[in-house]
Enzyme design. Structure first.
Site, PDB file in Angstrom:
ATOM      1  N   HIS A   1      -0.272  -1.348  -4.351  1.00 14.97           N
ATOM      2  CA  HIS A   1      -1.669  -1.071  -4.009  1.00 14.97           C
ATOM      3  C   HIS A   1      -1.864   0.428  -3.881  1.00 14.97           C
ATOM      4  O   HIS A   1      -1.165   1.103  -3.118  1.00 14.97           O
ATOM      5  CB  HIS A   1      -2.033  -1.757  -2.688  1.00 14.97           C
TER       6      HIS A   1
ATOM      7  N   GLY B   1     -10.397   4.570   4.755  1.00 11.77           N
ATOM      8  CA  GLY B   1     -10.158   6.003   4.838  1.00 11.77           C
ATOM      9  C   GLY B   1      -8.796   6.392   5.378  1.00 11.77           C
ATOM     10  O   GLY B   1      -8.233   7.410   4.981  1.00 11.77           O
ATOM     11  N   PHE B   2      -8.238   5.560   6.258  1.00 10.40           N
ATOM     12  CA  PHE B   2      -6.961   5.907   6.871  1.00 10.40           C
ATOM     13  C   PHE B   2      -6.095   4.666   7.047  1.00 10.40           C
ATOM     14  O   PHE B   2      -6.602   3.580   7.350  1.00 10.40           O
ATOM     15  CB  PHE B   2      -7.181   6.559   8.247  1.00 10.40           C
TER      16      PHE B   2
ATOM     17  N   MET C   1     -12.049   4.241  -3.529  1.00 18.19           N
ATOM     18  CA  MET C   1     -12.939   4.579  -2.418  1.00 18.19           C
ATOM     19  C   MET C   1     -13.539   5.934  -2.723  1.00 18.19           C
ATOM     20  O   MET C   1     -13.249   6.944  -2.069  1.00 18.19           O
ATOM     21  CB  MET C   1     -12.167   4.576  -1.101  1.00 18.19           C
TER      22      MET C   1
ATOM     23  N   MET D   1      -8.933   7.957  -2.710  1.00 15.43           N
ATOM     24  CA  MET D   1      -9.970   8.456  -1.811  1.00 15.43           C
ATOM     25  C   MET D   1     -10.392   9.863  -2.218  1.00 15.43           C
ATOM     26  O   MET D   1      -9.552  10.683  -2.593  1.00 15.43           O
ATOM     27  CB  MET D   1      -9.450   8.497  -0.374  1.00 15.43           C
TER      28      MET D   1
ATOM     29  N   SER E   1       0.831  -1.205   0.000  1.00 22.73           N
ATOM     30  CA  SER E   1       0.000   0.000   0.000  1.00 22.73           C
ATOM     31  C   SER E   1       0.864   1.253   0.000  1.00 22.73           C
ATOM     32  O   SER E   1       1.539   1.564   0.988  1.00 22.73           O
ATOM     33  CB  SER E   1      -0.919   0.016   1.225  1.00 22.73           C
TER      34      SER E   1
ATOM     35  N   GLY F   1      -4.779  -3.170   8.320  1.00 23.51           N
ATOM     36  CA  GLY F   1      -4.219  -3.676   9.576  1.00 23.51           C
ATOM     37  C   GLY F   1      -3.457  -4.974   9.446  1.00 23.51           C
ATOM     38  O   GLY F   1      -3.226  -5.656  10.454  1.00 23.51           O
TER      39      GLY F   1
ATOM     40  N   ASP G   1      -7.469  -6.144   3.030  1.00 24.70           N
ATOM     41  CA  ASP G   1      -6.797  -4.851   3.144  1.00 24.70           C
ATOM     42  C   ASP G   1      -7.169  -4.174   4.453  1.00 24.70           C
ATOM     43  O   ASP G   1      -8.346  -3.895   4.705  1.00 24.70           O
ATOM     44  CB  ASP G   1      -7.220  -3.971   1.957  1.00 24.70           C
TER      45      ASP G   1
ATOM     46  N   ASP H   1      -4.544   3.370  -2.992  1.00 28.93           N
ATOM     47  CA  ASP H   1      -5.816   3.732  -2.359  1.00 28.93           C
ATOM     48  C   ASP H   1      -6.253   5.097  -2.871  1.00 28.93           C
ATOM     49  O   ASP H   1      -5.619   6.107  -2.570  1.00 28.93           O
ATOM     50  CB  ASP H   1      -5.662   3.768  -0.838  1.00 28.93           C
TER      51      ASP H   1
ATOM     52  N   HIS I   1      -7.584   0.665  -5.702  1.00 29.97           N
ATOM     53  CA  HIS I   1      -8.796   0.479  -4.907  1.00 29.97           C
ATOM     54  C   HIS I   1      -9.507   1.822  -4.826  1.00 29.97           C
ATOM     55  O   HIS I   1      -9.020   2.760  -4.176  1.00 29.97           O
ATOM     56  CB  HIS I   1      -8.395  -0.030  -3.515  1.00 29.97           C
TER      57      HIS I   1
ATOM     58  N   GLY J   1      -2.899   2.535   8.958  1.00 28.48           N
ATOM     59  CA  GLY J   1      -2.421   2.361  10.318  1.00 28.48           C
ATOM     60  C   GLY J   1      -3.467   1.945  11.324  1.00 28.48           C
ATOM     61  O   GLY J   1      -3.211   1.982  12.530  1.00 28.48           O
TER      62      GLY J   1
ATOM     63  N   MET K   1     -12.366  -5.264   3.136  1.00 26.36           N
ATOM     64  CA  MET K   1     -11.752  -4.296   4.038  1.00 26.36           C
ATOM     65  C   MET K   1     -11.757  -4.861   5.460  1.00 26.36           C
ATOM     66  O   MET K   1     -12.800  -5.253   5.973  1.00 26.36           O
ATOM     67  CB  MET K   1     -12.505  -2.973   4.004  1.00 26.36           C
TER      68      MET K   1
END
Length: 220
Positions: free
Chosen positions: A33, A142-143, A68, A37, A8, A177, A175, A35, A66, A145, A137
């Site tokens: 990857h 959205g975030f 979002m 957004m 990511s 954690g 995806d 993201d 991905h 970590g 997910m």
């Protein structure tokens, strides 16, 4: 069982993006990857086409985007033109998902369906045959970590059962954690692709972190 690793880039240092892309190129990782957004579908804004195109110019591995965002159909062709190979749209964001997936595949990309943590896998029963992969997910999108949601393991298992009945070639991507503590359990539940970001970038030596993660968790 082996699994693929999609790194990511949301966790990358954008002040040294070129170096991080090269580190992934030189590592055992399989995909980049991305993201995407929009600040509407999720409460954050990441990056757009200039950054995607910049990564694509340097990447020697497939781009896994991905989306979002709301109204993702508006941008499918532009992501193809930017160099994306795997494109996932959210079930929750698509009014005509069947049409959207067919469009992605017609353009030569692999089509994925992304599900938020609260969305049951049973909703895929009538659309799964149109998907090349499903992205589950394991955090609220959205975030980066965030902490892995344990219930995802049961969700992966249920999705695997559905895939074996409906579309055995479909892959499961997870995806959110993902780290060395839970990666093996996620694979054992049925995942084929793991997305990892924070766990790989946090120590400041991306290539070494990917090497260790791959050796310790993704190999049989």
């Amino acid at each position: 069982m082996n699994a693929l690793l999609s790194v990511s880039m949301l966790s990358a240092d954008f002040g040294r993006l070129a170096q991080d892309v090269q580190a992934v190129n030189q590592s055992p990782a399989d995909w980049f990857h991305l993201d995407i957004m929009d600040g509407v579908f999720v409460p954050n804004i990441s990056y757009g086409f200039p950054v995607v195109a910049s990564i694509a110019k340097q990447a020697r591995k497939p781009l896994d985007a991905h989306l979002m965002i709301v109204d993702p159909d508006r941008y499918i062709e532009r992501f193809r033109d930017a160099g994306v190979a795997y494109l996932s749209l959210h079930y929750e964001a698509c009014t005509h998902l069947h049409r959207s997936l067919q469009h992605i595949r017609k353009l030569g990309m692999k089509a994925g369906i992304a599900l938020n943590p609260h969305t049951p896998v049973a909703c895929l029963e009538d659309i799964l045959e149109e998907a090349d992969f499903v992205l589950l997910m394991s955090v609220n999108p959205g975030f980066g970590g965030q902490k892995f949601i344990p219930h995802t393991l049961h969700k992966v298992s249920r999705l695997k059962e559905l895939i074996l009945k409906k579309n055995p070639s479909c892959l499961i991507e997870v995806d959110g954690g993902i780290d060395a503590d839970n990666a093996t359990s996620v694979i054992q539940a049925g995942a084929d692709i793991l997305v990892a970001g924070h766990a790989l970038f946090k120590d400041g030596n991306l290539e070494a972190s990917i090497q260790a993660f791959t050796h310790n968790t993704l190999l049989p």
